[in-house]
Design a protein around this motif. Structure first.
Motif, short mmCIF file in Angstrom:
data_model
loop_
_atom_site.label_atom_id
_atom_site.label_comp_id
_atom_site.label_asym_id
_atom_site.label_seq_id
_atom_site.Cartn_x
_atom_site.Cartn_y
_atom_site.Cartn_z
N PHE A 150 1.83 -10.36 -7.81
CA PHE A 150 1.98 -9.16 -8.64
C PHE A 150 0.60 -8.62 -9.05
N LYS A 151 -0.30 -9.53 -9.42
CA LYS A 151 -1.61 -9.12 -9.91
C LYS A 151 -2.61 -8.80 -8.79
N GLY A 152 -2.41 -9.40 -7.61
CA GLY A 152 -3.30 -9.14 -6.49
C GLY A 152 -4.46 -10.11 -6.36
N TYR A 153 -4.30 -11.33 -6.83
CA TYR A 153 -5.38 -12.32 -6.80
C TYR A 153 -5.33 -13.15 -5.52
N ALA A 154 -5.99 -12.65 -4.48
CA ALA A 154 -5.92 -13.25 -3.15
C ALA A 154 -6.47 -14.68 -3.11
N ASP A 155 -7.60 -14.93 -3.74
CA ASP A 155 -8.18 -16.28 -3.68
C ASP A 155 -7.26 -17.32 -4.30
N ILE A 156 -6.63 -16.97 -5.40
CA ILE A 156 -5.73 -17.93 -6.04
C ILE A 156 -4.46 -18.08 -5.20
N PHE B 128 6.99 -9.05 -4.75
CA PHE B 128 6.08 -8.60 -5.80
C PHE B 128 4.85 -7.93 -5.19
N ALA B 129 4.27 -8.56 -4.18
CA ALA B 129 3.09 -7.99 -3.53
C ALA B 129 3.40 -6.63 -2.95
N THR B 130 4.57 -6.50 -2.33
CA THR B 130 4.98 -5.24 -1.72
C THR B 130 5.20 -4.16 -2.76
N MET B 131 5.97 -4.49 -3.80
CA MET B 131 6.31 -3.50 -4.83
C MET B 131 5.09 -2.95 -5.54
N PHE B 132 4.06 -3.79 -5.71
CA PHE B 132 2.91 -3.36 -6.48
C PHE B 132 1.71 -3.00 -5.59
N GLY B 133 1.97 -2.82 -4.29
CA GLY B 133 0.92 -2.34 -3.39
C GLY B 133 -0.22 -3.32 -3.19
N ARG B 134 0.05 -4.58 -3.34
CA ARG B 134 -0.98 -5.62 -3.14
C ARG B 134 -0.95 -6.02 -1.66
N ASN B 135 -1.42 -5.10 -0.82
CA ASN B 135 -1.24 -5.26 0.62
C ASN B 135 -2.06 -6.40 1.22
N GLN B 136 -3.17 -6.76 0.60
CA GLN B 136 -3.89 -7.94 1.06
C GLN B 136 -3.01 -9.18 0.89
N LEU B 137 -2.26 -9.21 -0.22
CA LEU B 137 -1.34 -10.32 -0.46
C LEU B 137 -0.16 -10.26 0.49
N VAL B 138 0.32 -9.07 0.81
CA VAL B 138 1.41 -8.93 1.79
C VAL B 138 0.96 -9.57 3.10
N LYS B 139 -0.25 -9.27 3.52
CA LYS B 139 -0.79 -9.83 4.76
C LYS B 139 -0.91 -11.35 4.67
N ILE B 140 -1.47 -11.85 3.60
CA ILE B 140 -1.64 -13.30 3.42
C ILE B 140 -0.28 -14.00 3.45
N GLU C 157 3.17 2.60 3.27
CA GLU C 157 3.04 2.61 4.73
C GLU C 157 2.17 1.47 5.24
N GLU C 158 1.15 1.10 4.49
CA GLU C 158 0.23 0.05 4.93
C GLU C 158 0.91 -1.30 5.06
N ALA C 159 1.89 -1.57 4.22
CA ALA C 159 2.57 -2.87 4.23
C ALA C 159 3.63 -2.98 5.34
N ILE C 160 4.17 -1.86 5.75
CA ILE C 160 5.30 -1.86 6.70
C ILE C 160 5.06 -2.68 7.96
N PRO C 161 3.93 -2.54 8.63
CA PRO C 161 3.73 -3.31 9.86
C PRO C 161 3.81 -4.83 9.65
N TYR C 162 3.40 -5.31 8.49
CA TYR C 162 3.46 -6.74 8.20
C TYR C 162 4.89 -7.22 7.94
N LEU C 163 5.75 -6.30 7.56
CA LEU C 163 7.10 -6.65 7.12
C LEU C 163 8.17 -6.44 8.17
#
Length: 162
Positions: free
Chosen positions: A84-90, A114-126, A154-160
């Motif tokens: 939700f927060k977008g903390y990739a390292d954690i 959560f990552a998808t809903m809040f646009g945390r696309n780096q997390l979506v990828k991870i 749109e950025e998250a769609i390819p991962y999903l």
């Protein structure tokens, strides 16, 4: 330093919130402290530390045996909070330590949702690269892909997409 209680668990929650690694080490050194103790909302010290983006504190709690999959009273995990927060390292740390990518909270939400809903696309990828289940539906019947489409993410769609 002023604390509202001298109970080791209360002190641990305060230190987790602040990310005070020196104090966390001291408290964890006491035999009377339970690392997975929950507060009134069901948060554990690990959940609090990760939500406040305290990576080093999170490492200490995990090393002390904290359950990376412990859920708060709403069913949320540390991985959901950082997604939700977008903390990739954690998120990477939690995944490396065995965080279950597919746990659902009381509303059926997952870390990926959560990552998808809040646009945390780096997390979506991870999360997708780590093997998150793309077919899980929340209590409304929505998948993470449905949420991305609904949000115009749109950025998250390819991962999903399968």
């Amino acid at each position: 330093m002023s604390f509202y209680s001298s109970e080791p668990s209360d002190l641990l929650f305060d230190a987790a919130r602040r990310g005070d690694v020196t104090y966390i080490k001291e408290i964890l050194g006491q035999q009377t402290v339970e690392v997975d103790v929950q507060n009134g909302r069901g948060f554990t010290p690990l959940i609090l530390a990760t939500y406040e983006e305290h990576l080093e504190a999170a490492k200490l709690f995990i090393a002390a045996g904290a359950d990376v999959n412990k859920q708060d009273f709403a069913g949320n995990t540390a991985l959901m909070g950082v997604s939700f927060k977008g903390y990739a390292d954690i998120a990477r740390l939690l995944i490396e330590q065995g965080a279950d990518l597919n746990i659902q909270n009381g509303s059926g939400g997952t870390a990926l949702m959560f990552a998808t809903m809040f646009g945390r696309n780096q997390l979506v990828k991870i999360l997708t690269e780590a093997g998150a289940d793309l077919t899980i539906r929340d209590s409304r019947g929505l998948t993470a892909l449905d949420m991305a489409i609904g949000q115009g993410n749109e950025e998250a769609i390819p991962y999903l997409q399968n």
